[in-house]
Design an enzyme around this catalytic site. Structure first.
Site, PDB file in Angstrom:
ATOM      1  N   TYR A 114      -3.477 -12.849  -8.551  1.00 33.91           N
ATOM      2  CA  TYR A 114      -2.042 -12.975  -8.272  1.00 33.91           C
ATOM      3  C   TYR A 114      -1.743 -14.081  -7.254  1.00 33.91           C
TER       4      TYR A 114
ATOM      5  N   PHE B 101      -2.946  -4.596   1.960  1.00 29.06           N
ATOM      6  CA  PHE B 101      -2.511  -3.221   1.705  1.00 29.06           C
ATOM      7  C   PHE B 101      -1.238  -3.278   0.880  1.00 29.06           C
TER       8      PHE B 101
ATOM      9  N   PRO C  75     -10.884 -13.180  -8.436  1.00 28.33           N
ATOM     10  CA  PRO C  75     -11.359 -11.968  -9.122  1.00 28.33           C
ATOM     11  C   PRO C  75     -10.192 -11.077  -9.554  1.00 28.33           C
TER      12      PRO C  75
ATOM     13  N   ARG D 258      -9.615 -14.464  12.726  1.00 32.61           N
ATOM     14  CA  ARG D 258      -8.251 -14.793  13.153  1.00 32.61           C
ATOM     15  C   ARG D 258      -8.243 -15.595  14.450  1.00 32.61           C
TER      16      ARG D 258
ATOM     17  N   THR E 258     -19.734  -5.881   3.593  1.00 32.85           N
ATOM     18  CA  THR E 258     -19.226  -4.839   2.677  1.00 32.85           C
ATOM     19  C   THR E 258     -18.856  -5.461   1.323  1.00 32.85           C
TER      20      THR E 258
ATOM     21  N   GLY F 219     -17.144 -11.637   5.972  1.00 32.67           N
ATOM     22  CA  GLY F 219     -16.970 -10.337   5.325  1.00 32.67           C
ATOM     23  C   GLY F 219     -18.185  -9.955   4.501  1.00 32.67           C
ATOM     24  N   GLY F 220     -19.359 -10.443   4.916  1.00 32.97           N
ATOM     25  CA  GLY F 220     -20.575 -10.218   4.119  1.00 32.97           C
ATOM     26  C   GLY F 220     -21.195  -8.839   4.282  1.00 32.97           C
TER      27      GLY F 220
ATOM     28  N   PRO G 165      -9.758  -6.831 -10.759  1.00 28.69           N
ATOM     29  CA  PRO G 165     -10.198  -5.626 -10.064  1.00 28.69           C
ATOM     30  C   PRO G 165     -11.688  -5.316 -10.190  1.00 28.69           C
TER      31      PRO G 165
HETATM   32  C1  LIG Z   1      -5.252  -0.109  -9.140  1.00 31.97           C
HETATM   33  C2  LIG Z   1      -5.208  -1.039  -8.011  1.00 31.97           C
HETATM   34  C3  LIG Z   1      -6.500  -1.091  -7.314  1.00 31.97           C
HETATM   35  C4  LIG Z   1      -7.113  -2.171  -7.078  1.00 31.97           C
HETATM   36  C5  LIG Z   1      -6.589  -3.439  -7.515  1.00 31.97           C
HETATM   37  C6  LIG Z   1      -7.659  -4.346  -7.574  1.00 31.97           C
HETATM   38  C7  LIG Z   1      -7.519  -5.619  -7.867  1.00 31.97           C
HETATM   39  C8  LIG Z   1      -6.313  -6.395  -7.969  1.00 31.97           C
HETATM   40  C9  LIG Z   1      -6.411  -7.620  -7.138  1.00 31.97           C
HETATM   41  C10 LIG Z   1      -6.909  -7.231  -5.802  1.00 31.97           C
HETATM   42  C11 LIG Z   1      -6.881  -8.060  -4.770  1.00 31.97           C
HETATM   43  C12 LIG Z   1      -7.472  -7.617  -3.545  1.00 31.97           C
HETATM   44  C13 LIG Z   1      -7.321  -8.305  -2.477  1.00 31.97           C
HETATM   45  C14 LIG Z   1      -7.884  -7.878  -1.196  1.00 31.97           C
HETATM   46  O1  LIG Z   1      -7.715  -8.579  -0.267  1.00 31.97           O
HETATM   47  S1  LIG Z   1      -8.769  -6.419  -1.052  1.00 31.97           S
HETATM   48  C15 LIG Z   1      -9.423  -6.452   0.605  1.00 31.97           C
HETATM   49  C16 LIG Z   1      -9.124  -5.206   1.231  1.00 31.97           C
HETATM   50  N1  LIG Z   1      -9.876  -5.109   2.476  1.00 31.97           N
HETATM   51  C17 LIG Z   1      -9.289  -5.045   3.654  1.00 31.97           C
HETATM   52  O2  LIG Z   1      -8.091  -5.057   3.768  1.00 31.97           O
HETATM   53  C18 LIG Z   1     -10.225  -4.934   4.817  1.00 31.97           C
HETATM   54  C19 LIG Z   1      -9.609  -5.297   6.137  1.00 31.97           C
HETATM   55  N2  LIG Z   1      -8.327  -4.648   6.367  1.00 31.97           N
HETATM   56  C20 LIG Z   1      -7.933  -4.150   7.569  1.00 31.97           C
HETATM   57  O3  LIG Z   1      -8.660  -4.220   8.540  1.00 31.97           O
HETATM   58  C21 LIG Z   1      -6.560  -3.558   7.678  1.00 31.97           C
HETATM   59  O4  LIG Z   1      -6.173  -3.016   6.445  1.00 31.97           O
HETATM   60  C22 LIG Z   1      -5.480  -4.591   8.133  1.00 31.97           C
HETATM   61  C23 LIG Z   1      -4.155  -3.850   8.297  1.00 31.97           C
HETATM   62  C24 LIG Z   1      -5.298  -5.738   7.154  1.00 31.97           C
HETATM   63  C25 LIG Z   1      -5.856  -5.235   9.474  1.00 31.97           C
HETATM   64  O5  LIG Z   1      -6.315  -4.279  10.377  1.00 31.97           O
HETATM   65  P1  LIG Z   1      -5.888  -4.343  11.955  1.00 31.97           P
HETATM   66  O6  LIG Z   1      -6.666  -3.270  12.635  1.00 31.97           O
HETATM   67  O7  LIG Z   1      -5.994  -5.700  12.452  1.00 31.97           O
HETATM   68  O8  LIG Z   1      -4.371  -4.009  11.889  1.00 31.97           O
HETATM   69  P2  LIG Z   1      -3.529  -2.703  12.271  1.00 31.97           P
HETATM   70  O9  LIG Z   1      -3.342  -2.723  13.756  1.00 31.97           O
HETATM   71  O10 LIG Z   1      -4.080  -1.495  11.660  1.00 31.97           O
HETATM   72  O11 LIG Z   1      -2.148  -3.048  11.559  1.00 31.97           O
HETATM   73  C26 LIG Z   1      -1.490  -4.294  11.804  1.00 31.97           C
HETATM   74  C27 LIG Z   1      -0.067  -4.162  11.317  1.00 31.97           C
HETATM   75  O12 LIG Z   1      -0.061  -3.917   9.916  1.00 31.97           O
HETATM   76  C28 LIG Z   1       0.665  -2.709   9.637  1.00 31.97           C
HETATM   77  N3  LIG Z   1       0.080  -2.001   8.515  1.00 31.97           N
HETATM   78  C29 LIG Z   1      -1.202  -1.679   8.345  1.00 31.97           C
HETATM   79  N4  LIG Z   1      -1.366  -1.002   7.213  1.00 31.97           N
HETATM   80  C30 LIG Z   1      -0.154  -0.869   6.652  1.00 31.97           C
HETATM   81  C31 LIG Z   1       0.352  -0.234   5.478  1.00 31.97           C
HETATM   82  N5  LIG Z   1      -0.460   0.382   4.625  1.00 31.97           N
HETATM   83  N6  LIG Z   1       1.672  -0.285   5.221  1.00 31.97           N
HETATM   84  C32 LIG Z   1       2.515  -0.929   6.063  1.00 31.97           C
HETATM   85  N7  LIG Z   1       2.103  -1.558   7.221  1.00 31.97           N
HETATM   86  C33 LIG Z   1       0.792  -1.513   7.504  1.00 31.97           C
HETATM   87  C34 LIG Z   1       0.525  -1.888  10.925  1.00 31.97           C
HETATM   88  O13 LIG Z   1       1.523  -0.908  11.016  1.00 31.97           O
HETATM   89  C35 LIG Z   1       0.639  -2.985  11.973  1.00 31.97           C
HETATM   90  O14 LIG Z   1       1.972  -3.380  12.144  1.00 31.97           O
HETATM   91  P3  LIG Z   1       2.847  -2.830  13.397  1.00 31.97           P
HETATM   92  O15 LIG Z   1       2.990  -1.349  13.170  1.00 31.97           O
HETATM   93  O16 LIG Z   1       2.066  -3.143  14.629  1.00 31.97           O
HETATM   94  O17 LIG Z   1       4.129  -3.561  13.298  1.00 31.97           O
HETATM   95  N1  LIG Z   2     -12.286  -5.812  -4.892  1.00 28.62           N
HETATM   96  C1  LIG Z   2     -11.354  -6.386  -5.658  1.00 28.62           C
HETATM   97  O1  LIG Z   2     -10.921  -5.846  -6.677  1.00 28.62           O
HETATM   98  C2  LIG Z   2     -10.841  -7.732  -5.298  1.00 28.62           C
HETATM   99  C3  LIG Z   2     -11.175  -8.376  -4.126  1.00 28.62           C
HETATM  100  N2  LIG Z   2     -10.708  -9.618  -3.887  1.00 28.62           N
HETATM  101  C4  LIG Z   2     -11.130 -10.360  -2.707  1.00 28.62           C
HETATM  102  O2  LIG Z   2     -12.510 -10.207  -2.545  1.00 28.62           O
HETATM  103  C5  LIG Z   2     -12.844 -10.335  -1.166  1.00 28.62           C
HETATM  104  C6  LIG Z   2     -13.685  -9.160  -0.732  1.00 28.62           C
HETATM  105  O3  LIG Z   2     -12.918  -7.975  -0.852  1.00 28.62           O
HETATM  106  P1  LIG Z   2     -13.623  -6.553  -1.027  1.00 28.62           P
HETATM  107  O4  LIG Z   2     -15.086  -6.726  -0.938  1.00 28.62           O
HETATM  108  O5  LIG Z   2     -13.048  -5.911  -2.204  1.00 28.62           O
HETATM  109  O6  LIG Z   2     -13.070  -5.768   0.241  1.00 28.62           O
HETATM  110  P2  LIG Z   2     -13.724  -5.414   1.649  1.00 28.62           P
HETATM  111  O7  LIG Z   2     -12.671  -4.730   2.422  1.00 28.62           O
HETATM  112  O8  LIG Z   2     -15.024  -4.753   1.456  1.00 28.62           O
HETATM  113  O9  LIG Z   2     -14.016  -6.851   2.280  1.00 28.62           O
HETATM  114  C7  LIG Z   2     -13.224  -7.471   3.242  1.00 28.62           C
HETATM  115  C8  LIG Z   2     -14.142  -7.975   4.330  1.00 28.62           C
HETATM  116  O10 LIG Z   2     -13.387  -8.779   5.224  1.00 28.62           O
HETATM  117  C9  LIG Z   2     -13.839  -8.520   6.523  1.00 28.62           C
HETATM  118  N3  LIG Z   2     -12.754  -8.820   7.469  1.00 28.62           N
HETATM  119  C10 LIG Z   2     -11.519  -8.257   7.493  1.00 28.62           C
HETATM  120  N4  LIG Z   2     -10.823  -8.736   8.527  1.00 28.62           N
HETATM  121  C11 LIG Z   2     -11.624  -9.636   9.149  1.00 28.62           C
HETATM  122  C12 LIG Z   2     -11.471 -10.465  10.283  1.00 28.62           C
HETATM  123  N5  LIG Z   2     -10.342 -10.478  10.991  1.00 28.62           N
HETATM  124  N6  LIG Z   2     -12.503 -11.274  10.648  1.00 28.62           N
HETATM  125  C13 LIG Z   2     -13.652 -11.266   9.935  1.00 28.62           C
HETATM  126  N7  LIG Z   2     -13.864 -10.507   8.863  1.00 28.62           N
HETATM  127  C14 LIG Z   2     -12.859  -9.697   8.472  1.00 28.62           C
HETATM  128  C15 LIG Z   2     -14.187  -7.040   6.546  1.00 28.62           C
HETATM  129  O11 LIG Z   2     -15.168  -6.740   7.539  1.00 28.62           O
HETATM  130  P3  LIG Z   2     -14.802  -6.122   8.986  1.00 28.62           P
HETATM  131  O12 LIG Z   2     -13.925  -4.960   8.758  1.00 28.62           O
HETATM  132  O13 LIG Z   2     -16.149  -5.845   9.572  1.00 28.62           O
HETATM  133  O14 LIG Z   2     -14.109  -7.241   9.729  1.00 28.62           O
HETATM  134  C16 LIG Z   2     -14.762  -6.846   5.152  1.00 28.62           C
HETATM  135  O15 LIG Z   2     -16.168  -7.004   5.186  1.00 28.62           O
HETATM  136  C17 LIG Z   2     -11.533 -10.486  -0.426  1.00 28.62           C
HETATM  137  O16 LIG Z   2     -11.259 -11.844  -0.230  1.00 28.62           O
HETATM  138  C18 LIG Z   2     -10.532  -9.906  -1.403  1.00 28.62           C
HETATM  139  O17 LIG Z   2      -9.257 -10.436  -1.209  1.00 28.62           O
HETATM  140  C19 LIG Z   2      -9.870 -10.267  -4.755  1.00 28.62           C
HETATM  141  C20 LIG Z   2      -9.483  -9.649  -5.894  1.00 28.62           C
HETATM  142  C21 LIG Z   2      -9.962  -8.359  -6.284  1.00 28.62           C
END
Ligand SMILES: CC/C=C\C/C=C\CC/C=C/C=C/C(=O)SCCNC(=O)CCNC(=O)[C@H](O)C(C)(C)COP(=O)(O)OP(=O)(O)OC[C@H]1O[C@@H](n2cnc3c(N)ncnc32)[C@H](O)[C@@H]1OP(=O)(O)O
Ligand SMILES: NC(=O)C1=CN([C@@H]2O[C@H](COP(=O)(O)OP(=O)(O)OC[C@H]3O[C@@H](n4cnc5c(N)ncnc54)[C@H](OP(=O)(O)O)[C@@H]3O)[C@@H](O)[C@H]2O)C=CC1
Length: 324
Positions: free
Chosen positions: A188, A138, A229, A108, A58, A55-56, A231
């Site tokens: 969390y 999400f 981390p 995955r 973004t 995930g480097g 937010p």
């Molecule tokens: C104030 C609050 C703000 C911020 C808080 C900040 C900090 C607090 C701590 C934060 C922690 C953060 C942790 C993180 O991990 S942040 C990282 C976020 N980045 C990503 O998620 C990037 C990658 N994500 C994705 O690619 C997609 O979001 C996804 C869904 C994870 C995977 O994509 P993919 O293309 O593989 O999957 P889809 O085919 O789109 O969906 C699969 C499946 O999931 C269902 N789905 C998707 N989105 C939702 C949704 N919003 N609600 C419900 N269901 C969802 C989708 O419908 C599919 O299911 P089926 O319909 O097939 O049954």
């Molecule tokens: N930002 C925040 O406030 C917080 C973030 N975190 C954690 O920090 C990390 C980075 O998050 P953040 O930078 O905010 O979000 P981003 O969405 O920018 O980063 C997520 C990265 O994961 C990659 N990724 C997602 N799915 C796959 C996959 N199947 N295979 C390989 N790579 C994948 C994405 O790239 P691509 O789509 O190209 O696959 C993307 O670069 C995460 O582990 C998140 O849980 C934790 C707490 C707070």
């Protein structure tokens, strides 16, 4: 007007508790806690080192790649979107003068991970630093979650981290090469959290995986650490966790340091943990959240809203109490 209530629910006294002044997120305390965003470690700390960051392309992964590259590392960044990775790799390496390679990999898929590692080995060898940062997440009421929604998040976060760690760990052990592994989880992972249940479950699993391997694979020269981390604004996180921007202010209000974290701050901590300066550190879980976790946990922390005049009155009431 607010009232002090007895546990029976009866009003003991009614008095004027003015609403606390509205605290804008960047107001008051952040004056004390301005971020420092330059690279913290000495130049060259990662010279002759190779870092692999999932995930480097973004957000936080990009920031960690930037700082490691600034400190002399060659980097390999991997995720699904090759165009995004290539753009980031080009930008970082043109700024730092150090190689950044972009490799497509869906974490995955264990076979895709093995192919990615083959490519990395052919390009640059086995890494010294591995950062499992890729994630999916999400917000969603759990009763709306489908099995595929559950799978999509837990596969990226838990299985993805496991596949990368197993593939690289086995090859490093075979090659008798030491390495630093770092996982990015979240605050969390410890408490659990509603509305991000697959993420909470998977991140907790990642923490158990890394703590376990810290114990088991130290004998192979491998260290395992975790950053939780709070937010930090990134498009990936905020677009999926606060799509309307509604929750941000209340979130900042409960952070004692009064602001969000910055990607570069997280990157400096990650660089330290991955560096030789941290060679005695393994199995550590570092919360990095401006104090948000403890602020949410403390029973009485809401009393921050009580004004000095209200404290005078409360103190008088408490001291005036006779007997139990
Ligand atoms: C104030 C609050 C703000 C911020 C808080 C900040 C900090 C607090 C701590 C934060 C922690 C953060 C942790 C993180 O991990 S942040 C990282 C976020 N980045 C990503 O998620 C990037 C990658 N994500 C994705 O690619 C997609 O979001 C996804 C869904 C994870 C995977 O994509 P993919 O293309 O593989 O999957 P889809 O085919 O789109 O969906 C699969 C499946 O999931 C269902 N789905 C998707 N989105 C939702 C949704 N919003 N609600 C419900 N269901 C969802 C989708 O419908 C599919 O299911 P089926 O319909 O097939 O049954
Ligand atoms: N930002 C925040 O406030 C917080 C973030 N975190 C954690 O920090 C990390 C980075 O998050 P953040 O930078 O905010 O979000 P981003 O969405 O920018 O980063 C997520 C990265 O994961 C990659 N990724 C997602 N799915 C796959 C996959 N199947 N295979 C390989 N790579 C994948 C994405 O790239 P691509 O789509 O190209 O696959 C993307 O670069 C995460 O582990 C998140 O849980 C934790 C707490 C707070």
């Amino acid at each position: 007007m607010a009232a002090v209530m007895l546990s029976s629910g009866r009003k003991l006294l009614q008095t004027r508790f003015p609403r606390p002044p509205v605290r804008s997120g960047s107001a008051r305390p952040s004056g004390f806690f301005a971020p420092s965003e330059g690279a913290m470690l000495p130049a060259g700390s990662f010279r002759d080192r190779l870092a692999f960051i999932t995930g480097g392309g973004t957000g936080l992964g990009r920031a960690m790649t930037m700082v490691l590259s600034q400190l002399g590392a060659r980097c390999v960044i991997a995720s699904r979107k090759l165009d995004v990775l290539q753009e980031t790799a080009g930008e970082i390496s043109s700024q730092t003068g150090n190689q950044v390679h972009a490799l497509q990999c869906d974490v995955r898929d264990p076979q895709a991970v093995a192919r990615c590692v083959d490519q990395m080995v052919a390009l640059s060898g086995l890494p010294d630093v591995i950062i499992n940062n890729a994630a999916g997440n999400f917000i969603c009421p759990t009763e709306r979650l489908t099995p595929n929604g559950w799978r999509s998040v837990t596969d990226i976060v838990l299985n993805g981290t496991a596949f990368v760690t197993l593939e690289l760990g086995k090859r490093l052990i075979q090659a008798q090469k030491g390495a630093s592994f770092l996982a990015i989880t979240t605050i969390y992972a410890e408490s659990g959290s509603g509305f991000v249940v697959p993420s909470a479950a998977a991140k907790a699993g990642v923490e158990a995986l890394y703590k376990s391997l810290a114990a088991e694979w130290g004998r192979y020269g491998h260290r395992f650490n975790i950053i939780q981390p709070g937010p930090i604004r990134t498009k990936g996180a905020f677009s999926r966790l606060d799509p309307t921007g509604t929750f941000e202010k209340s979130m900042i209000d409960r952070i004692p340091t009064g602001r969000l974290g910055k990607p570069a701050e997280l990157a400096n901590l990650a660089a330290y943990l991955s560096s030789d300066f941290a060679s005695w550190m393994s199995g550590a879980v570092i919360r990095f959240d401006g104090g948000e976790y403890v602020s949410m946990a403390g029973e009485f922390n809401e009393l921050r809203k009580v004004t000095p005049d209200q404290w005078k009155m409360l103190e008088a009431m408490i001291k005036g109490t006779k007997g139990s």
